[in-house]
Design a protein around this motif. Structure first.
Motif, mmCIF file in Angstrom:
data_model
loop_
_atom_site.group_PDB
_atom_site.id
_atom_site.type_symbol
_atom_site.label_atom_id
_atom_site.label_comp_id
_atom_site.label_asym_id
_atom_site.label_seq_id
_atom_site.Cartn_x
_atom_site.Cartn_y
_atom_site.Cartn_z
ATOM 1 N N GLN A 30 0.697 -1.162 0.065
ATOM 2 C CA GLN A 30 0.111 0.017 0.075
ATOM 3 C C GLN A 30 1.422 1.141 0.390
ATOM 4 O O GLN A 30 0.078 2.449 -0.880
ATOM 5 C CB GLN A 30 -1.353 -0.374 1.045
ATOM 6 N N GLN A 33 2.149 1.638 -3.590
ATOM 7 C CA GLN A 33 0.883 2.756 -4.055
ATOM 8 C C GLN A 33 0.737 3.746 -3.732
ATOM 9 O O GLN A 33 0.084 4.685 -5.294
ATOM 10 C CB GLN A 33 -0.306 1.654 -3.822
ATOM 11 N N ARG A 34 0.671 4.451 -2.834
ATOM 12 C CA ARG A 34 0.884 6.067 -2.384
ATOM 13 C C ARG A 34 1.790 6.771 -2.560
ATOM 14 O O ARG A 34 1.577 7.565 -3.122
ATOM 15 C CB ARG A 34 0.915 5.596 -0.637
ATOM 16 N N GLY A 38 -0.438 7.343 -5.937
ATOM 17 C CA GLY A 38 -1.271 7.608 -5.156
ATOM 18 C C GLY A 38 -1.593 9.186 -4.288
ATOM 19 O O GLY A 38 -2.743 9.674 -3.115
ATOM 20 N N VAL A 39 -0.358 10.063 -4.554
ATOM 21 C CA VAL A 39 -0.059 11.330 -3.695
ATOM 22 C C VAL A 39 -0.315 11.699 -4.861
ATOM 23 O O VAL A 39 0.442 12.072 -5.300
ATOM 24 C CB VAL A 39 0.314 11.181 -2.812
ATOM 25 N N LEU A 55 1.028 9.454 5.600
ATOM 26 C CA LEU A 55 1.379 8.465 4.683
ATOM 27 C C LEU A 55 2.092 8.024 5.454
ATOM 28 O O LEU A 55 2.688 6.684 5.120
ATOM 29 C CB LEU A 55 1.911 9.267 3.354
ATOM 30 N N SER A 373 -5.162 3.003 -1.215
ATOM 31 C CA SER A 373 -3.910 3.585 -1.686
ATOM 32 C C SER A 373 -3.867 4.519 -2.297
ATOM 33 O O SER A 373 -3.043 4.945 -3.077
ATOM 34 C CB SER A 373 -3.428 2.416 -2.900
ATOM 35 N N THR A 374 -5.011 5.188 -2.230
ATOM 36 C CA THR A 374 -5.076 6.989 -3.055
ATOM 37 C C THR A 374 -5.588 7.958 -2.027
ATOM 38 O O THR A 374 -6.757 7.338 -0.791
ATOM 39 C CB THR A 374 -6.522 7.195 -3.507
ATOM 40 N N LEU A 375 -4.792 8.946 -1.763
ATOM 41 C CA LEU A 375 -5.088 9.784 -0.904
ATOM 42 C C LEU A 375 -4.932 11.384 -1.467
ATOM 43 O O LEU A 375 -4.417 12.405 -0.959
ATOM 44 C CB LEU A 375 -3.464 10.032 -0.103
#
Length: 598
Positions: A30, A33-34, A38-39, A55, A373-375
């Motif tokens: 994760q 991916q971030r 994802g950021v 994060l 995994s998306t912020l």
């Protein structure tokens, strides 16, 4: 052919073990991916809590707090993870004194070291290890002064190494497979530095240069004269009449031009000229043919049919080459090996992964908003590029396109991940990273001001916004602010940056009213207060950016591995491999993808 088809790390027994492990890592981590898509750095200060706190684990944040960015970069990129793991156990650091973390400070958190190990072991080796042939270890070809015209040292290094490489590859094809390459097709030739070097002695190769911009072709032909590949034609004409005709000429957009359509630079043979050898004669009568065209796929039939081929010419055996093919252009080059009977080999170096399109469909907004995994907000450009469904895009191979995982099937890298993949943190100097860390911090802090002043919403472009379900009361514009670059003097201070940014946005009719209404009352004291309140966040932003760039080395490795895997899946391909041909410290996009037809 090198010993390994991909330059994967020595921890793996074979290429399939490497690819399986890498695909498992990028789809299960994760944090990876971030950090890889994802950021977005623009949202660093507009979230609550901010990205740094959201994060990173708390023990990572405590450790990073105690050390300079330069030490953290060394930890990510250069220091031995094994020696750090064997040092004393981790304890919560005290930061009154900023000493080096490994002497005598306790080692970094175990989870940080484990993440560093995973990223390193799944990144391709970028050291030049050309094949066992002693000739491959000879010094790079030296370009003569007139051939190297217009090249900077980096370009000279790239051209001389790639010319030597494809020349040697063509000789190996002749000796091992009885296939004589008689023409080289340069995809995206630009100023034709590569083709000119190949066409010049001692190589004297026939080159077909494909380029979309007529200005580049005209410049390349001018440099051909300097390189003594052709002579400037002497023409006596009425200048006034000629200029009038040129000003009145209009060429239909989108049409192709070959060398025949362009002003000839080939000298008229003289009856009194001394006799020349066949090789010299061929070089001076034109080893290069230029074709102005936009390459949309790998089918070259329409282009090749328009070229001038002597009636006595042998059946063409072509090698498609390219030095830093942007985006999908490298994919088109690889596909040319399958789509054209006359193309016998390809040797292509890629770059600009941000210009790749995406083959797989985007997950629906409802899934995107809850994706663990998306912020980040779902920026409209992110939505547009991720929903292209372009059959020419990434991934090429079926192995990558159908790989099954928790968020799958298929491997996806959005435009943010691909943009980070063109970073080269191993080459950063302190001056380099201080400069762009400052630029990124100024932009993130300016975004915070825009949000606070109600010019934009903190979540403009999120899935609910795109579906028309958000209430934007009090928000002056729902257009994401795209600022672009500013002049160098805008970065002398944050106040100068803000003033320059506001001036630029006011000149844009899309943003002018909203920015004027929201920012006209902004004083220098307010700007200074923002800088003082958030100045300590610059280091935290720098750490996040460093982690993103470090992690994106795996993104580049997977893009390259996918291209090799696609070649491997084609029944027409006899051999395929990837190897490093440039010194990474000089040219970090140094991986050449090679395919040989059966």
């Amino acid at each position: 052919m090198p010993r390994k088809p991909l330059p994967f790390p020595t921890q793996f027994a074979d290429v399939d073990e490497y690819i399986d492990s890498a695909l498992s890592f990028i789809t299960s981590s994760q944090l990876f991916q971030r950090l890889c898509g994802g950021v977005h750095i623009l949202e660093f200060l507009t979230r609550d809590p901010d990205l740094h706190a959201t994060l990173l684990p708390s023990d990572w944040r405590l450790f990073f707090k105690c050390h300079d960015v330069s030490d953290i970069l060394d930890l990510l990129l250069r220091d031995s993870v094994t020696s750090l793991e064997e040092s004393v156990a981790y304890v919560e650091p005290e930061c009154e004194k900023s000493e080096r973390y490994n002497t005598p400070r306790p080692r970094p958190p175990a989870s940080l070291l484990e993440y560093i190990r995973h990223v390193r072991r799944h990144s391709l080796d970028r050291t030049v290890h050309l094949s066992e042939d002693p000739s491959s270890r000879s010094p790079e070809a030296v370009l003569t002064r007139h051939v190297a015209i217009g090249m900077k040292p980096k370009k000279i290094h790239e051209v001389s190494n790639l010319v030597r490489y494809v020349d040697r590859l063509s000789l190996e094809l002749l000796s091992n497979h009885s296939c004589q390459i008689n023409q080289f097709v340069d995809f995206g030739s630009g100023q034709n530095y590569l083709g000119r070097a190949l066409a010049s002695p001692p190589h004297d190769k026939k080159v077909i240069a494909l380029e979309s911009k007529p200005l580049n072709i005209d410049g390349a032909r001018s440099m051909d004269v300097t390189a003594k590949l052709s002579k400037k034609e002497v023409v006596i004409r009425n200048k006034k009449q000629y200029r009038g005709e040129c000003n009145g000429e209009r060429r239909t957009p989108g049409t192709e031009r070959t060398s025949d359509d362009l002003p000839s630079l080939t000298p008229t043979p003289s009856n009194h000229a001394p006799a020349k050898s066949e090789e010299t004669s061929q070089a001076q009568e034109g080893n290069i043919q230029y074709v102005e065209t936009i390459i949309r796929d790998g089918d070259l039939s329409s282009i090749l049919s328009r070229l001038n081929q002597p009636s006595t010419a042998k059946t063409p055996n072509l090698m498609v080459i390219s030095l830093h093919s942007c985006g999908n252009l490298l994919h088109h080059g690889l596909r040319s090996l399958i789509l054209n009977p006359s193309v016998r080999a390809v040797a292509l170096v890629g770059c600009c992964y941000n210009l790749l399109t995406e083959r797989l469909p985007l997950m629906p907004p409802s899934a995107l908003s809850s994706h663990p995994s998306t912020l980040r907000s779902a920026h409209p450009r992110l939505q547009k590029t991720s929903s292209a469904c372009d059959p020419h895009g990434f991934p090429m191979s079926e192995r990558f396109a159908t790989y099954d995982h928790a968020n799958g099937p298929g491997i996806r890298f959005n435009i943010t991940a691909r943009m980070m993949a063109v970073q080269a943190p191993g080459n950063w100097t302190e001056k380099d990273y201080e400069s762009f860390f400052t630029r990124h911090f100024y932009r993130a802090l300016f975004q915070k001001i825009l949000v606070d002043k109600g010019v934009v919403d903190a979540k403009v472009g999120d899935p609910e916004d795109i579906m028309g379900k958000r209430d934007h009361e009090g928000i002056r514009t729902t257009h994401p602010i795209i600022l672009g670059s500013l002049r160098k003097r805008a970065y002398v201070s944050f106040a100068a940056y803000v003033r320059a940014a506001i001036e630029k946005l006011k000149a844009n009719p899309v943003y002018a009213v909203a920015v004027t209404d929201g920012m006209d009352g902004l004083t220098d004291d307010e700007i200074l207060e923002y800088e003082e309140d958030y100045g300590h966040k610059k280091k935290e932003l720098s750490i996040i950016w460093s982690l993103m760039a470090f992690s994106a080395g795996v993104v580049e490795s997977m893009i390259v591995a996918d291209r090799w895997q696609w070649l491997r899946e084609q029944k027409e391909v006899r051999e395929c491999w990837v190897e490093n041909i440039f010194d990474y410290s000089i040219s970090p996009r140094n991986l050449v993808v090679v395919g040989i037809k059966r």
